[in-house]
Design a protein around this motif. Structure first.
Motif, PDB file in Angstrom:
ATOM      1  N   GLY A   1     -11.221 -12.486  11.010  1.00  0.00           N
ATOM      2  CA  GLY A   1     -10.045 -11.813  11.592  1.00  0.00           C
ATOM      3  C   GLY A   1      -8.736 -12.088  10.989  1.00  0.00           C
ATOM      4  N   PRO A   2      -8.121 -13.381  11.053  1.00  0.00           N
ATOM      5  CA  PRO A   2      -6.847 -13.941  10.303  1.00  0.00           C
ATOM      6  C   PRO A   2      -6.992 -13.155   8.746  1.00  0.00           C
ATOM      7  CG  PRO A   2      -7.820 -15.690  11.417  1.00  0.00           C
ATOM      8  CD  PRO A   2      -8.919 -14.697  11.476  1.00  0.00           C
ATOM      9  N   TRP A   3      -7.925 -13.217   8.033  1.00  0.00           N
ATOM     10  CA  TRP A   3      -7.816 -12.850   6.766  1.00  0.00           C
ATOM     11  C   TRP A   3      -7.594 -11.313   6.721  1.00  0.00           C
ATOM     12  CZ3 TRP A   3      -6.653 -17.166   4.820  1.00  0.00           C
ATOM     13  CH2 TRP A   3      -7.024 -18.201   5.520  1.00  0.00           C
ATOM     14  N   ALA A   4      -8.249 -10.648   7.418  1.00  0.00           N
ATOM     15  CA  ALA A   4      -8.180  -9.129   7.465  1.00  0.00           C
ATOM     16  C   ALA A   4      -6.833  -8.664   7.781  1.00  0.00           C
ATOM     17  CB  ALA A   4      -9.498  -8.764   8.659  1.00  0.00           C
ATOM     18  N   PHE A   5      -6.261  -9.459   9.058  1.00  0.00           N
ATOM     19  CA  PHE A   5      -4.971  -8.983   9.335  1.00  0.00           C
ATOM     20  C   PHE A   5      -3.891  -9.432   8.073  1.00  0.00           C
ATOM     21  CE2 PHE A   5      -6.185 -10.383  14.027  1.00  0.00           C
ATOM     22  CZ  PHE A   5      -7.077  -9.339  13.892  1.00  0.00           C
ATOM     23  N   ARG A   6      -4.116 -10.340   7.633  1.00  0.00           N
ATOM     24  CA  ARG A   6      -3.191 -10.702   6.352  1.00  0.00           C
ATOM     25  C   ARG A   6      -3.410  -9.707   5.148  1.00  0.00           C
ATOM     26  NH1 ARG A   6      -3.765 -17.368   5.784  1.00  0.00           N
ATOM     27  NH2 ARG A   6      -3.098 -17.977   7.884  1.00  0.00           N
ATOM     28  N   GLY A   7      -4.455  -9.200   5.121  1.00  0.00           N
ATOM     29  CA  GLY A   7      -4.682  -8.202   4.131  1.00  0.00           C
ATOM     30  C   GLY A   7      -3.997  -6.854   4.736  1.00  0.00           C
ATOM     31  N   LEU A   8      -4.107  -6.506   5.961  1.00  0.00           N
ATOM     32  CA  LEU A   8      -3.241  -5.450   6.460  1.00  0.00           C
ATOM     33  C   LEU A   8      -1.918  -5.445   6.362  1.00  0.00           C
ATOM     34  CD1 LEU A   8      -5.870  -4.710   9.383  1.00  0.00           C
ATOM     35  CD2 LEU A   8      -5.648  -3.146   7.264  1.00  0.00           C
ATOM     36  N   THR A   9      -1.473  -6.824   6.828  1.00  0.00           N
ATOM     37  CA  THR A   9      -0.062  -6.718   6.860  1.00  0.00           C
ATOM     38  C   THR A   9       0.575  -7.041   5.494  1.00  0.00           C
ATOM     39  OG1 THR A   9      -0.406  -9.194   7.048  1.00  0.00           O
ATOM     40  CG2 THR A   9       0.039  -7.995   9.044  1.00  0.00           C
TER      41      THR A   9
ATOM     42  N   VAL B   1      -0.100  -4.823   3.165  1.00  0.00           N
ATOM     43  CA  VAL B   1       0.344  -3.436   2.987  1.00  0.00           C
ATOM     44  C   VAL B   1       1.687  -3.041   3.997  1.00  0.00           C
ATOM     45  CG1 VAL B   1      -0.139  -1.172   3.137  1.00  0.00           C
ATOM     46  CG2 VAL B   1      -1.986  -2.840   2.527  1.00  0.00           C
ATOM     47  N   ASP B   2       1.899  -3.602   4.827  1.00  0.00           N
ATOM     48  CA  ASP B   2       3.006  -3.447   5.729  1.00  0.00           C
ATOM     49  C   ASP B   2       4.255  -4.322   4.774  1.00  0.00           C
ATOM     50  OD1 ASP B   2       2.400  -2.073   7.885  1.00  0.00           O
ATOM     51  OD2 ASP B   2       1.050  -3.757   8.427  1.00  0.00           O
ATOM     52  N   ARG B   3       3.983  -5.395   4.370  1.00  0.00           N
ATOM     53  CA  ARG B   3       5.267  -6.151   3.571  1.00  0.00           C
ATOM     54  C   ARG B   3       5.581  -5.184   2.215  1.00  0.00           C
ATOM     55  NH1 ARG B   3       1.803 -10.364   5.300  1.00  0.00           N
ATOM     56  NH2 ARG B   3       3.160 -12.063   6.161  1.00  0.00           N
ATOM     57  N   LEU B   4       4.386  -4.721   1.870  1.00  0.00           N
ATOM     58  CA  LEU B   4       4.801  -3.877   0.545  1.00  0.00           C
ATOM     59  C   LEU B   4       5.416  -2.515   0.815  1.00  0.00           C
ATOM     60  CD1 LEU B   4       1.389  -4.016  -1.522  1.00  0.00           C
ATOM     61  CD2 LEU B   4       3.517  -5.146  -2.013  1.00  0.00           C
ATOM     62  N   LEU B   5       5.381  -1.998   2.014  1.00  0.00           N
ATOM     63  CA  LEU B   5       6.074  -1.010   2.437  1.00  0.00           C
ATOM     64  C   LEU B   5       7.389  -1.009   2.932  1.00  0.00           C
ATOM     65  CD1 LEU B   5       3.173   1.070   4.830  1.00  0.00           C
ATOM     66  CD2 LEU B   5       4.351   1.715   2.619  1.00  0.00           C
ATOM     67  N   VAL B   6       7.584  -2.103   3.638  1.00  0.00           N
ATOM     68  CA  VAL B   6       8.719  -2.549   4.286  1.00  0.00           C
ATOM     69  C   VAL B   6       9.794  -2.969   2.910  1.00  0.00           C
ATOM     70  CG1 VAL B   6      10.301  -4.244   5.364  1.00  0.00           C
ATOM     71  CG2 VAL B   6       8.172  -3.315   6.236  1.00  0.00           C
ATOM     72  N   ARG B   7       9.184  -3.638   1.786  1.00  0.00           N
ATOM     73  CA  ARG B   7      10.013  -4.343   0.618  1.00  0.00           C
ATOM     74  C   ARG B   7      10.252  -3.057  -0.151  1.00  0.00           C
ATOM     75  NH1 ARG B   7       6.642  -7.832  -0.784  1.00  0.00           N
ATOM     76  NH2 ARG B   7       7.729  -9.588   0.262  1.00  0.00           N
ATOM     77  N   GLY B   8       9.596  -2.128  -0.229  1.00  0.00           N
ATOM     78  CA  GLY B   8       9.471  -0.989  -1.225  1.00  0.00           C
ATOM     79  C   GLY B   8      10.270   0.082  -0.894  1.00  0.00           C
ATOM     80  N   LEU B   9      10.377   0.596   0.472  1.00  0.00           N
ATOM     81  CA  LEU B   9      10.792   1.749   1.214  1.00  0.00           C
ATOM     82  C   LEU B   9      12.210   1.323   1.968  1.00  0.00           C
ATOM     83  CD1 LEU B   9       7.913   3.623   2.151  1.00  0.00           C
ATOM     84  CD2 LEU B   9       9.130   4.082   0.209  1.00  0.00           C
ATOM     85  N   LEU B  10      12.415  -0.054   2.292  1.00  0.00           N
ATOM     86  CA  LEU B  10      13.312  -0.280   3.328  1.00  0.00           C
ATOM     87  C   LEU B  10      14.492  -1.377   2.588  1.00  0.00           C
ATOM     88  CD1 LEU B  10      11.767  -0.511   6.737  1.00  0.00           C
ATOM     89  CD2 LEU B  10      12.532   1.549   5.630  1.00  0.00           C
ATOM     90  N   GLY B  11      14.097  -1.842   1.577  1.00  0.00           N
ATOM     91  CA  GLY B  11      14.833  -2.795   0.937  1.00  0.00           C
ATOM     92  C   GLY B  11      15.779  -1.914  -0.438  1.00  0.00           C
ATOM     93  N   PRO B  12      16.435  -2.719  -0.920  1.00  0.00           N
ATOM     94  CA  PRO B  12      17.106  -2.227  -2.080  1.00  0.00           C
ATOM     95  C   PRO B  12      16.345  -1.895  -3.172  1.00  0.00           C
ATOM     96  CG  PRO B  12      17.543  -4.651  -1.813  1.00  0.00           C
ATOM     97  CD  PRO B  12      16.747  -4.330  -0.904  1.00  0.00           C
ATOM     98  N   SER B  13      16.576  -0.917  -3.953  1.00  0.00           N
ATOM     99  CA  SER B  13      15.918  -0.435  -5.245  1.00  0.00           C
ATOM    100  C   SER B  13      15.792  -1.385  -6.187  1.00  0.00           C
ATOM    101  CB  SER B  13      16.251   0.868  -5.588  1.00  0.00           C
ATOM    102  OG  SER B  13      17.522   0.916  -5.914  1.00  0.00           O
ATOM    103  N   PRO B  14      15.052  -1.444  -7.108  1.00  0.00           N
ATOM    104  CA  PRO B  14      15.293  -2.209  -8.366  1.00  0.00           C
ATOM    105  C   PRO B  14      16.328  -2.005  -9.207  1.00  0.00           C
ATOM    106  CG  PRO B  14      12.815  -1.448  -8.314  1.00  0.00           C
ATOM    107  CD  PRO B  14      13.684  -0.565  -6.966  1.00  0.00           C
ATOM    108  N   LEU B  15      16.823  -0.733  -9.124  1.00  0.00           N
ATOM    109  CA  LEU B  15      17.947  -0.546 -10.101  1.00  0.00           C
ATOM    110  C   LEU B  15      19.089  -1.008  -8.970  1.00  0.00           C
ATOM    111  CD1 LEU B  15      19.395   0.941 -12.346  1.00  0.00           C
ATOM    112  CD2 LEU B  15      19.423   2.876 -10.667  1.00  0.00           C
ATOM    113  N   ALA B  16      19.228  -0.873  -7.689  1.00  0.00           N
ATOM    114  CA  ALA B  16      20.319  -1.682  -7.079  1.00  0.00           C
ATOM    115  C   ALA B  16      20.050  -2.985  -7.348  1.00  0.00           C
ATOM    116  CB  ALA B  16      20.315  -1.247  -5.768  1.00  0.00           C
ATOM    117  N   ASN B  17      19.254  -3.652  -7.415  1.00  0.00           N
ATOM    118  CA  ASN B  17      19.454  -5.146  -7.412  1.00  0.00           C
ATOM    119  C   ASN B  17      19.717  -5.372  -8.862  1.00  0.00           C
ATOM    120  OD1 ASN B  17      18.094  -5.816  -5.035  1.00  0.00           O
ATOM    121  ND2 ASN B  17      15.995  -5.456  -5.765  1.00  0.00           N
ATOM    122  N   ARG B  18      19.358  -4.589 -10.102  1.00  0.00           N
ATOM    123  CA  ARG B  18      19.774  -4.693 -11.298  1.00  0.00           C
ATOM    124  C   ARG B  18      21.259  -4.800 -11.417  1.00  0.00           C
ATOM    125  NH1 ARG B  18      19.329  -8.080 -15.243  1.00  0.00           N
ATOM    126  NH2 ARG B  18      19.822  -7.201 -17.274  1.00  0.00           N
TER     127      ARG B  18
END
Length: 456
Positions: A207-215, A217-234
């Motif tokens: 279970g823990p490893w399955a949860f880490r795999g699912l979360t 994806v959540d990390r990627l969604l939050v970082r990619g859609l709710l954070g600053p864009s790569p251009l803004a970081n640059r």
């Protein structure tokens, strides 16, 4: 290398450590239960966000035939940014994911219309709205999977504790495995409890490893859609680098002004006074005037030497005329510590990069002479990577890096800690996408590696 060494010294390994393997501890760890809670909370959050997004899009689209559709859409996008801020807080609390806020809105001028235009032009606002649509199907899947997986796993694992209730409650001699109306196959409750417990243990451990795999994806969604864009970081990085470059240029100008005022300028003023006195004494005491002119001649030589040193500090002529190898050899010849120079370059980098490389080695050799207590030092310069020239098909290969390595056998202890000379040097290199790595354990030796873009 230096980072790993420092981390090892700051956090030495504990002698005992955990006696229980990480795989057995994972189902009971705080991280597992935080991630499980995050997956369970995602569905109600996603339902609210999805309903909000659908209502916003439908309402604003229906009102677009009037002027009200544009401000409604802008206000809804601001609300989506607010929901994104709450999601970043939830990710930080449950996933330990620290995502900075996206770039702020920058209206061109004051006024509500400028704010509406800034919201509609902001890519971050539309990414927050897209997050509300994408999150719903993913959260529905992860909620069902996580809740079912975890509930079944723990139910099977704890089945040996309550298996006796099943046949007693149903009035059966055991747990039914199969039946066709004529023949019924029962399993012994003890055997069924053992098999169910073993299956439950496997599910709980997975279970823990399955949860880490699912979360993940959540990390990627939050970082990619709710954070600053790569251009803004640059852009933020370039703004910071621009500030460093401006401060460095201002400091260099102040240094040159101070050197001119305290050195050559003061000598030239004294020289003018001496020549004035000599002119007055020329008729009355020619011998005294000749001595004063001779002293003034010596002052002129000293002033010229100071001006040469100052010009060399700005940009040495040998670097412009002959390149980095001869310039570093001349620099090493003036160092009080014996220095061996090895330069392996078949061509010259861009003049700006060449100048930065020269002054980087100059400052490092000054540190060697002043602070290291070394008996010898070595300077190695080489080119690492491709040349950045076009391929036959027209595609461009990535350019390489100019590498500098200054090492000595001194006492060590150098670092890029804030406030030190190496910290300022690291900032200067960072302003041109360079890198400075220091490996200097206590007792030595010291090796400082500088990496610069080639930009030939």
């Amino acid at each position: 290398m230096d980072t790993a060494y420092s981390a090892h010294r700051a956090h030495p390994p504990r002698p005992g450590g955990h006696r229980v393997p990480a795989g057995l501890r994972a189902p009971f760890s705080g991280r597992t239960w935080r991630e499980f809670l995050h997956l369970c909370l995602s569905l109600p959050v996603a339902c609210v966000a999805f309903a909000y997004a659908v209502t916003l899009v439908g309402l604003s689209a229906g009102l677009l035939i009037t002027f009200l559709g544009v401000p409604v859409l802008a206000g809804g996008l601001l609300g989506a940014r607010g929901l994104g801020a709450l999601e970043r807080v939830r990710a930080a609390a449950l996933l330990r994911l620290d995502v900075p806020a996206p770039e702020p809105l920058r209206p061109a001028k004051p006024g509500p219309m400028a704010w509406i235009a800034a919201v509609l032009k902001s890519g971050a606002s539309w990414r927050h709205l897209l997050y509300a649509f994408v999150l719903f199907p993913w959260a529905l899947f992860t909620f069902v999977f996580a809740l079912t997986f975890w509930t079944v796993g723990w139910s099977l694992l704890t089945f040996p504790l309550w298996y006796w209730l099943v046949p007693s409650y149903a009035g059966l001699p055991g747990i039914q495995l199969w039946g066709d109306g004529n023949t019924v196959l029962y399993a012994s409750p003890t055997v069924a409890a053992f098999v169910s417990g073993a299956c439950g243990l496997l599910i709980v451990l997975a279970g823990p490893w399955a949860f880490r795999g699912l979360t993940q994806v959540d990390r990627l969604l939050v970082r990619g859609l709710l954070g600053p864009s790569p251009l803004a970081n640059r852009v933020i990085e370039l703004e910071s680098d621009r500030g460093v470059v401006v401060d460095t240029a201002a400091a260099d100008l102040r240094r040159i002004e101070r050197d001119l005022h305290d050195g050559a300028q003061a000598r030239l003023v004294a020289l003018a006074m001496d020549l004035g006195l000599a002119k007055e004494k020329l008729a009355a005491d020619p011998q005294a005037a000749a001595r004063m002119v001779d002293e003034a001649h010596g002052e002129v030589k000293i002033a010229l030497q100071e001006l040469r040193d100052l010009a060399r500090g700005i940009h040495p002529a040998i670097l412009t005329d002959r390149g980095l190898g001869p310039a570093l050899s001349a620099l090493a010849g003036r160092c009080p510590v014996p220095v061996t120079v090895h330069v392996d370059l078949t061509r010259r980098p861009a003049p700006a990069i060449e100048g930065i490389a020269y002054f980087t080695v100059s400052e490092l050799l000054q540190n060697v002479a002043k602070h290291s207590g070394a008996d010898r030092a070595t300077v190695d310069v080489w080119y690492d990577g491709d040349d950045g020239l076009p391929e036959p098909d027209g595609t461009r290969r990535p350019a390489g890096r100019l590498m500098l390595l200054v090492s000595d056998d001194g006492r060590g202890g150098a670092s890029t800690a804030s406030g030190g000379g190496l910290a300022g040097l690291a900032e200067r290199l960072g302003s041109v996408d360079g890198l400075l790595v220091v490996d200097s354990p206590a007792g030595g030796p010291t090796a400082v590696t500088a990496e610069l873009p080639w930009r030939g």
